[in-house]
Design a protein around this motif. Structure first.
Motif, short mmCIF file in Angstrom:
data_model
loop_
_atom_site.label_atom_id
_atom_site.label_comp_id
_atom_site.label_asym_id
_atom_site.label_seq_id
_atom_site.Cartn_x
_atom_site.Cartn_y
_atom_site.Cartn_z
N GLU A 131 70.28 93.96 21.84
CA GLU A 131 70.95 92.86 21.12
C GLU A 131 71.38 93.31 19.73
O GLU A 131 72.42 92.90 19.22
CB GLU A 131 70.03 91.64 21.04
N LEU A 132 70.54 94.16 19.15
CA LEU A 132 70.87 94.71 17.83
C LEU A 132 72.14 95.56 17.92
O LEU A 132 73.02 95.47 17.06
CB LEU A 132 69.69 95.56 17.33
N ILE A 133 72.23 96.35 18.99
CA ILE A 133 73.43 97.18 19.20
C ILE A 133 74.66 96.27 19.35
O ILE A 133 75.71 96.49 18.75
CB ILE A 133 73.28 98.09 20.44
N ARG A 134 74.47 95.19 20.10
CA ARG A 134 75.59 94.24 20.31
C ARG A 134 76.04 93.67 18.96
O ARG A 134 77.23 93.58 18.68
CB ARG A 134 75.13 93.11 21.24
N VAL A 182 76.47 102.66 24.33
CA VAL A 182 75.71 103.18 23.19
C VAL A 182 74.23 103.31 23.57
O VAL A 182 73.59 104.33 23.30
CB VAL A 182 75.87 102.24 21.96
N ALA A 183 73.72 102.27 24.22
CA ALA A 183 72.28 102.25 24.55
C ALA A 183 71.89 103.42 25.45
O ALA A 183 70.78 103.95 25.33
CB ALA A 183 71.93 100.92 25.23
N SER A 184 72.81 103.84 26.33
CA SER A 184 72.46 104.93 27.25
C SER A 184 72.29 106.26 26.51
O SER A 184 71.71 107.19 27.04
CB SER A 184 73.54 105.07 28.33
N THR A 193 78.56 106.23 16.26
CA THR A 193 77.82 107.18 15.41
C THR A 193 76.97 106.43 14.39
O THR A 193 75.81 106.78 14.15
CB THR A 193 78.82 108.11 14.68
N GLN A 194 77.56 105.41 13.76
CA GLN A 194 76.82 104.65 12.73
C GLN A 194 75.58 104.00 13.35
O GLN A 194 74.52 103.99 12.74
CB GLN A 194 77.73 103.57 12.13
N ILE A 195 75.75 103.46 14.55
CA ILE A 195 74.61 102.78 15.20
C ILE A 195 73.51 103.81 15.51
O ILE A 195 72.33 103.56 15.27
CB ILE A 195 75.06 102.05 16.48
N LYS A 196 73.92 104.97 15.99
CA LYS A 196 72.93 105.99 16.30
C LYS A 196 72.20 106.44 15.03
O LYS A 196 70.98 106.61 15.03
CB LYS A 196 73.60 107.18 17.02
N GLU A 197 72.97 106.60 13.96
CA GLU A 197 72.36 107.00 12.68
C GLU A 197 71.37 105.93 12.20
O GLU A 197 70.30 106.24 11.67
CB GLU A 197 73.45 107.24 11.63
N TYR A 198 71.76 104.67 12.43
CA TYR A 198 70.88 103.56 12.01
C TYR A 198 69.54 103.63 12.77
O TYR A 198 68.47 103.51 12.17
CB TYR A 198 71.59 102.23 12.29
#
Lengths: 695, 160
Positions: B64-67, B37-39, B77-82
């Protein structure tokens, strides 16, 4: 004292360059050669004078005169001598002076000898070179002066200024900040001069192009004079890009060599337009076509050279505010705009004189395929330019900052690069003037059959190693086919010509190849470059489409796996280096199928100013690179350490191809014994030769 | 006794719910899951640096937040939107396909099409001799008389 001396001589040189422009213009319009000669001599003096200025700065750098702001910013006492010298181009102020010095060297080289031969071009060559120097020296004098010194004011503040502020006393810092650690790598020491050499050498063909437009001598004389200059410029620019890529691979610690960063793209854009120009002038020389287009390309290349210089040093295009606050940003853009407008105005003025001497008679002729090649290069250039400036446009129009990153460029340029490589394979087989599907098909079928057979081998390899097949597989297959086909065409061209000569002259085939290449360095240098590109493309397909990575935090003795390799964490050492950096170095053992392959030592260095540098441990083979990073940003201690490992298939083909590429350019650019005799022989009527044998 | 049975059932129910929830959320995210995700995200602070290789402390926190989000069952997708909601569209590797940002995708193909059209028309026009050229060649033919022809032939013979 040396700062004052350097600044004084710089000011004097600036005035002399201004005089060169004035005298040359006056001499040209008054048709008085004495004034032009005076301008030339004045311009010739800029080189020794700028050498004096540069020597002054180098002296200040080497002796660690931390009263000078630039010296304070880029050196410190602990730095070795060679780094103190090379820090000349390690900061913006120094690199602008370096640019001016290189420009003066090239201006001298082009007008010192044999200038009488190009007498009619001389006034305008002097004007263009001097205007470029005046601009860069002006930046050094008015905005980014490397001789600015520190002063302590009455209220204790330390201010940099050229002249003593009221009641201030000189201030000397005890030590400097030192060169950015990232710039201490050998690749980064050589990379900027190569890039700048490339940038500066492209000014010479541009100067002659402007001279051709201004004087009305719009035949291909200016191209014949500057062909090798353009090739050398291209060589240096290519070297600069390759070294930059290698530096990124070795030092930046992200497993890649090219990140589509605006600074990288800024250096790549003049290379793209320059490559299109090198192909376009061949059409003009051979067929008298596309004269307007060659002019447009060299004007574009010059503007991109200036744009590239600006971006590689300032990086201010990332934000509207950064650009507005930059002292040199508006100057650069004004200069680019003015030179572009004047150049285009001259081109429009001579538009009618630049009519083609011939007509294209076939869609498949060499010139038509070269034109298509130009379209592709310029399309890639447009994508790059648009991607670089779009964040700025978006911010200006909507206030929203956006990133245009690798996915955009890769998706947009990938098919264009593939088509270019395919075209590189087909074009040498078509003839100048006229080609039909039948003649081209006759030339193409052998390499095509060979490529198809080779592809059967590639597909079989993938079927036997299904684990490496991923989503990119179909694209990779297309890529490999294009690359293999182009490689076979190039090798076939070498073999065909060498074989013919070996039979005709009763020579050994290698001797025949050597002599053939010696007799037509441009053609065979070009083919060698194509071979280099093909090898580089194999490496790019390998790393871009099949790179895998994994990250894991390991205790000593634990292992991780990637692409059939096992990496075992053995030990960790932390110590202070003599130059002050704190080194954390791990040792890992690499195994494959239980067999020990060797030990790697990834490390990260922390410099006293807090700047970290991640150096990978790399195991390189012709098949792949195992690239192990000690992930310093996740916290490391003697017992537990996080590692990130990249498996980069075929990446060394990229570097090997680059060496072949550079070698080919050297072959093509190497000076002939007498350039005039080449020009004369080129004007002789050409014999009829079959397709593929012409260059 | 009834109370104990009720407590036991409740415990089992809660345990079941927790297990179901854990199952929905999947296993603990690995470094590779986080990097995947981070990449795709860019550091909002450093210029042009993907989040998975950015060495700053801020980026470490964001990883760490992504984790954390992944462990909570959030999709990529939700993480990217966040992250876009928090830090703006610049954290994405390319501009979002909406509004003004469409231009970044539309302009290059349009220019490429225009360029291809120009090259095509240039090639087509070059293949046909223009009337001017035809006239000139006709004019040249009519002005060559027999004497000229004889002279040219003699010159050619001499050259041979």
């Amino acid at each position: 004292m040396f700062a004052t001396f350097g600044y004084g001589v710089l000011l004097l040189t600036f005035l002399m360059a201004l005089y060169s422009i004035g005298a040359s213009l006056f001499g040209y319009f008054r048709k008085d050669q004495k004034w032009v000669e005076s301008a030339r001599l004045s311009m010739l003096l800029t080189f020794p004078m700028l050498s004096l200025v540069s020597a002054s700065l180098i002296y200040l750098l080497v002796t660690g005169n931390f009263n000078v702001k630039f010296v304070y910013e880029v050196t410190n006492r602990a730095m070795p001598l060679y780094l103190k010298i090379t820090s000349w181009w390690g900061g913006q102020a120094g690199s602008l002076l370096f640019w001016s010095w290189l420009m003066s060297a090239f201006a001298t080289a082009v007008t010192f000898r044999k200038w009488a031969r190009d007498r009619e071009f001389l006034p305008w060559v002097v004007i263009v070179c001097s205007v470029t120097m005046v601009f860069f020296m002006g930046l050094s004098i008015f905005f980014e002066n490397p001789f600015e010194t520190f002063w302590q004011t009455m209220d204790g503040q330390i201010v940099p200024a050229l002249f003593r502020p009221t009641n201030a006393i000189p201030f000397t810092a005890p030590d400097g900040q030192g060169l950015n650690p990232l710039l201490r790598h050998p690749g980064m020491i050589i990379h900027p001069p190569m890039l700048y050499l490339g940038f500066v050498s492209f000014v010479i063909p541009f100067a002659f192009a402007i001279a051709a437009l201004a004087t009305g001598r719009t035949d291909d004389r200016w191209i014949r004079i500057t062909r090798r200059w353009a090739l050398w410029a291209w060589l240096f620019l290519s070297l600069g890009l390759v070294l930059g890529g290698r530096w990124a691979y070795d030092v930046l610690g992200w497993g890649g060599y090219w990140g589509w960063d605006p600074v990288e793209i800024a250096a790549f854009m003049p290379w793209l337009s320059g490559t299109a120009f090198l192909h376009s002038v061949m059409i003009q020389e051979k067929r008298g076509l596309l004269k307007h287009w060659s002019m447009i390309l060299i004007i574009l290349t010059y503007c991109l050279v200036i744009f590239g210089t600006f971006l590689t040093r300032s990086g201010v295009l990332s934000s509207v505010h950064a650009f507005a606050q930059s002292a040199i940003g508006p100057s650069f853009f004004t200069f680019i705009f003015v030179t572009f407008v004047i150049s285009v105005a001259l081109l429009l003025w001579r538009w009618a004189d630049l009519k083609s001497e011939n007509q294209m008679t076939s869609m498949l002729s060499r010139e038509a395929l070269f034109l298509l090649n130009n379209l592709l290069f310029i399309s890639i250039l447009v994508i790059c330019f648009w991607g670089v400036i779009f964040p700025l446009i978006s911010e200006l129009a909507t206030g929203q900052k956006v990133t245009v990153g690798p996915p955009f460029y890769e998706r947009a340029t990938g098919p264009l690069f593939a088509t270019l490589v395919l075209l590189m394979g087909i074009a040498p087989l078509s003839a100048w003037g006229h080609s039909t599907i039948k003649t081209l098909g006759k030339a193409v079928w052998k390499p095509l059959v060979a490529a198809t057979l080779a592809m059967a081998g590639v597909v079989t390899y993938f079927l036997l190693n299904r684990s490496i097949i991923n989503d990119y597989f179909p694209y990779a297959l297309i890529g490999f086919f294009v690359v293999i086909f182009s490689a076979f065409v190039t090798l076939y061209e070498f073999w065909r010509a060498a074989n013919a000569r070996a039979h005709a002259q009763n020579e050994n085939i290698f001797l025949a190849l050597w002599r053939l290449a010696g007799r037509n360095r441009r053609r065979y240098g070009g083919y060698t470059i194509h071979l280099g590109v093909v090898l580089m493309a194999i490496g790019i397909i390998g790393i871009e489409m099949f790179q895998t990575s994994t990250q894991r935090t390991m205790k000593i003795g634990e292992s991780m796996e990637i692409a059939g390799y096992t990496i075992r964490y053995d030990s960790l050492a932390q110590f202070e280096h003599t130059d002050g950096r704190w080194v954390t170095r791990a040792e890992v053992s690499v195994f494959r199928d239980g067999k020990f392959l060797g030990t790697l030592a990834p490390r990260y260095d922390l410099y006293p100013d807090g700047q970290p540098m991640t150096i990978p441990g790399v195991r390189s083979t012709v098949v792949d690179d195992l690239y192990v990073l000690l992930v310093n940003w996740e916290g490391v201690n003697a017992q537990v350490a996080p590692f990130k490992v990249y498996h980069n298939p075929l990446v060394n083909w990229l570097w090997f191809g680059a060496i072949i590429f550079i070698f080919g350019t050297l072959v093509a650019a190497w000076p002939d014994k007498d350039p005039e005799s080449v020009a004369v022989s080129a004007r002789k009527p050409r014999e009829t030769v079959p397709a593929g044998i012409t260059d | 006794m009834k109370k104990n049975i009720f407590a036991l059932v409740l415990t089992f129910l809660l345990a079941g719910l927790w297990a179901g929830s854990a199952l929905a959320q999947g296993k603990t995210p690995t470094d590779d899951d986080v990097n995947a995700v981070a990449s795709q995200l860019f550091c909002p602070v450093c210029e042009n640096t993907p989040l998975d290789v950015c060495p700053t402390a801020a980026c470490k926190q964001w990883r760490e937040l992504i984790r954390l989000k992944l462990s909570e069952g959030w999709s990529e997708t939700q993480i990217k939107e966040y992250f876009v909601a928090q830090y703006g569209a610049r954290v994405l590797a390319e501009p979002p396909r909406q509004g003004f940002s469409w231009l970044v995708y539309i302009v290059p193909p349009i220019l490429l099409a225009i360029g291809a059209y120009l090259v095509f028309t240039t090639l087509r026009s070059m293949r046909k001799p223009t009337p001017d050229v035809a006239q000139v060649s006709v004019g040249l033919e009519t002005t060559v008389d027999d004497d000229d022809l004889r002279r040219v032939e003699e010159e050619l013979k001499r050259l041979q």
